[in-house]
Design an enzyme around this catalytic site. Structure first.
Site, PDB file in Angstrom:
ATOM      1  CG  PHE A 170       2.217   6.442  -9.253  1.00 26.60           C
ATOM      2  CD1 PHE A 170       1.483   6.402  -8.082  1.00 26.60           C
ATOM      3  CD2 PHE A 170       3.393   5.966  -9.265  1.00 26.60           C
ATOM      4  CE1 PHE A 170       2.226   6.275  -6.669  1.00 26.60           C
ATOM      5  CE2 PHE A 170       4.129   5.684  -7.865  1.00 26.60           C
ATOM      6  CZ  PHE A 170       3.353   5.799  -6.552  1.00 26.60           C
TER       7      PHE A 170
ATOM      8  CG  ASP B 247       2.330   0.946 -12.708  1.00 22.76           C
ATOM      9  OD1 ASP B 247       1.678   0.206 -11.999  1.00 22.76           O
ATOM     10  OD2 ASP B 247       3.094   1.558 -12.246  1.00 22.76           O
TER      11      ASP B 247
ATOM     12  CE1 TYR C 198       3.658  -0.306  -2.570  1.00 23.39           C
ATOM     13  CE2 TYR C 198       5.426  -1.671  -3.173  1.00 23.39           C
ATOM     14  CZ  TYR C 198       4.782  -0.247  -3.214  1.00 23.39           C
ATOM     15  OH  TYR C 198       5.221   0.550  -3.995  1.00 23.39           O
ATOM     16  CE  LYS C 199       0.661   1.344  -4.360  1.00 24.85           C
ATOM     17  NZ  LYS C 199       1.296   1.806  -5.660  1.00 24.85           N
TER      18      LYS C 199
ATOM     19  NE  ARG D 236      -4.975   7.337  -2.666  1.00 28.48           N
ATOM     20  CZ  ARG D 236      -3.863   6.600  -2.819  1.00 28.48           C
ATOM     21  NH1 ARG D 236      -3.643   6.744  -4.403  1.00 28.48           N
ATOM     22  NH2 ARG D 236      -2.871   6.276  -2.197  1.00 28.48           N
TER      23      ARG D 236
HETATM   24  C1  LIG Z   1       2.279   1.988  -5.928  1.00 29.44           C
HETATM   25  C2  LIG Z   1       2.668   2.428  -7.347  1.00 29.44           C
HETATM   26  C3  LIG Z   1       4.004   2.285  -7.749  1.00 29.44           C
HETATM   27  C4  LIG Z   1       5.255   1.687  -6.818  1.00 29.44           C
HETATM   28  O1  LIG Z   1       6.452   1.896  -7.444  1.00 29.44           O
HETATM   29  P1  LIG Z   1       7.817   0.970  -6.489  1.00 29.44           P
HETATM   30  O2  LIG Z   1       8.857   1.037  -7.508  1.00 29.44           O
HETATM   31  O3  LIG Z   1       7.299  -0.081  -5.770  1.00 29.44           O
HETATM   32  O4  LIG Z   1       7.981   2.395  -5.753  1.00 29.44           O
HETATM   33  C5  LIG Z   1       4.116   2.143  -9.146  1.00 29.44           C
HETATM   34  N1  LIG Z   1       3.273   2.550  -9.950  1.00 29.44           N
HETATM   35  C6  LIG Z   1       2.173   2.835  -9.577  1.00 29.44           C
HETATM   36  C7  LIG Z   1       0.848   3.375 -10.763  1.00 29.44           C
HETATM   37  C8  LIG Z   1       1.796   2.796  -8.303  1.00 29.44           C
HETATM   38  O5  LIG Z   1       0.415   3.046  -7.874  1.00 29.44           O
END
Ligand SMILES: *Cc1c(COP(=O)(O)O)cnc(C)c1O
Length: 416
Positions: free
Chosen positions: A124, A201, A226-227, A376
């Site tokens: 990501f 992560d 938030y996911k 997805r």
């Molecule tokens: C969604 C996501 C993020 C989000 O990071 P924010 O700091 O909340 O914008 C980070 N890492 C991964 C792997 C994600 O899927």
């Protein structure tokens, strides 16, 4: 095994988790929602829970802090039950990106004699950028592990990147595009063998399937709320620090929320010897109460049961994609081996962008598109029915056919 739409309906009737769908605000006339890995659904109780905190603010003013002050710990420990952490190891606050930065710096400082960070070029963006920025500032070498965009990382290949010059291995627990899971115990053991720290992560893993952080021997982890955790847009994120590291690691933001005797306002920074030292400033209370509310259904169902249903839904999506969409020119872009799949299924098709837009426009299905050609579909266990997965694939097949992909084969299935 579900072989027709009636079978999907029967699987829903027999699903022990079916009742949890009532925890979410779902418009029965609305489109099917398969983008929970971008933004989880609104839990039905959340508006009232947030309103309650607003009322506390209004009536109790600053005195209400007594009710809120331990939320980073309280809500963190609840997330801990979902990710296999012990009480005291997970704390909520700041964003995923900021937490990633704080914990990466803490790890790099703990291995200051080493110059290499191992990452994945398919990770990501924020993970890649945070590491790139730190490498630039500290003149470190970024070493990319061999990874496949679909199958993810083979721990055997990771061994080639690991040497005693590695300070930190920083990877995602599930790939954001293909969903490929990382073998956390294997990667942690390989890193430990060369004396490197691990930072994972888990934004695309937490709340979708068990990750067993303590059992896997993970050092550090972060994830967003938030996911799959359904904490709402911009919800504060979580961070995990293995218990044995609390007293020795230092994070770069020396803020008063990590301070021992916070309210004695002492002359210099003396961080509390617990995971709370990884907090920085005043936490976002309104965001945290929504996170807390989002955890109710997941904690009630239990992450083992959630993970089993996630796998069953992803399996159904994969099987139907092979039957219905591969003849239309699609390719399944998630691992073929079921245990390596995460919480969503990825498909690639030259018309993916157009299909996702058409499905949303017609109010049939919200999916998500990642350039150049990936669609997805999230499999959110507590709010997605088997029949939804069945119908979603029928809708996609119908739209791809209309867009000029090879004509769909006749099907006895009806879509709602
Ligand atoms: C969604 C996501 C993020 C989000 O990071 P924010 O700091 O909340 O914008 C980070 N890492 C991964 C792997 C994600 O899927």
């Amino acid at each position: 095994m579900i072989t027709d739409r009636a079978g999907a309906l029967a699987a829903d009737s027999a699903d022990p988790l079916a009742g949890f769908r009532d925890h979410y605000a779902i418009d029965p006339a609305g489109p099917l929602y398969f983008d929970g890995n971008s933004l989880g659904r609104l839990p039905a109780a959340t508006p009232a829970r947030v309103a309650e905190v607003l009322a506390e603010w209004g009536s109790m003013l600053v005195g209400a802090w007594d009710r809120w002050i331990d939320m980073p710990e309280r809500v963190g420990d609840r997330i801990g039950t979902l990710v296999g952490a012990s009480p005291g190891e997970v704390r909520v606050g700041d964003s995923t990106t900021v937490n990633l930065y704080k914990l990466a710096v803490a790890a790099l400082d703990a291995r200051a004699d080493r110059r290499v960070v191992v990452t994945d070029a398919h990770d990501f963006p924020t993970v890649r950028y945070v590491i790139e920025g730190l490498a630039d500032a500290r003149r470190l070498e970024v070493r990319h592990v061999a990874s496949d965009p679909v199958e993810g990382i083979d721990p055997d290949a990771l061994g080639d990147a690991l040497a005693p010059d590695v300070a930190l291995v920083c990877l995602s627990g599930a790939n954001y595009r293909s969903g490929a899971r990382l073998d956390l115990p294997a990667v942690s053991a390989l890193a430990r063998d060369v004396g490197a720290m691990t930072l994972f992560d888990l934004s695309h893993a937490a709340g979708a399937f068990p990750v067993g952080l303590d059992a896997a021997g993970v050092d550090l982890a972060v994830g967003c709320c938030y996911k799959y955790l359904c904490g709402g847009p911009g919800a504060p994120a979580w961070q995990y620090v293995r218990a044995g590291l609390h007293a020795s690691l230092r994070q770069p933001i020396w803020g008063w929320w990590g301070q021992a005797e916070q309210f004695s306002m002492g002359p210099s920074y003396d961080p509390v010897p617990s995971a709370t030292r990884f907090l920085a400033g005043t936490p976002a209370v309104l965001g945290m109460v929504a996170v807390d509310s989002g955890l109710d259904a997941l904690c009630g169902a239990g992450i083992e049961a959630v993970g089993e249903k996630t796998a069953a839904l992803v399996g159904l999506l994969a099987r139907r994609a092979a039957e219905r969409l591969v003849p239309l020119g699609a390719r399944v872009a998630s691992p073929t081996d079921p245990p390596r799949r995460g919480g969503h299924l990825a498909l690639s098709h030259p018309l993916a962008r157009e299909a996702v837009a058409a499905l949303a426009e017609r109010g049939l299905l919200i999916a998500d598109f990642r350039p150049p050609d990936v669609l997805r579909l999230s499999a959110v266990a507590l709010s997605t029915r088997y029949v939804d997965a069945w119908d979603a694939l029928e809708h996609i097949a119908g739209v791809l056919g209309e867009l000029g992909a090879p004509a769909p084969a006749p099907s006895d299935a009806t879509s709602s």
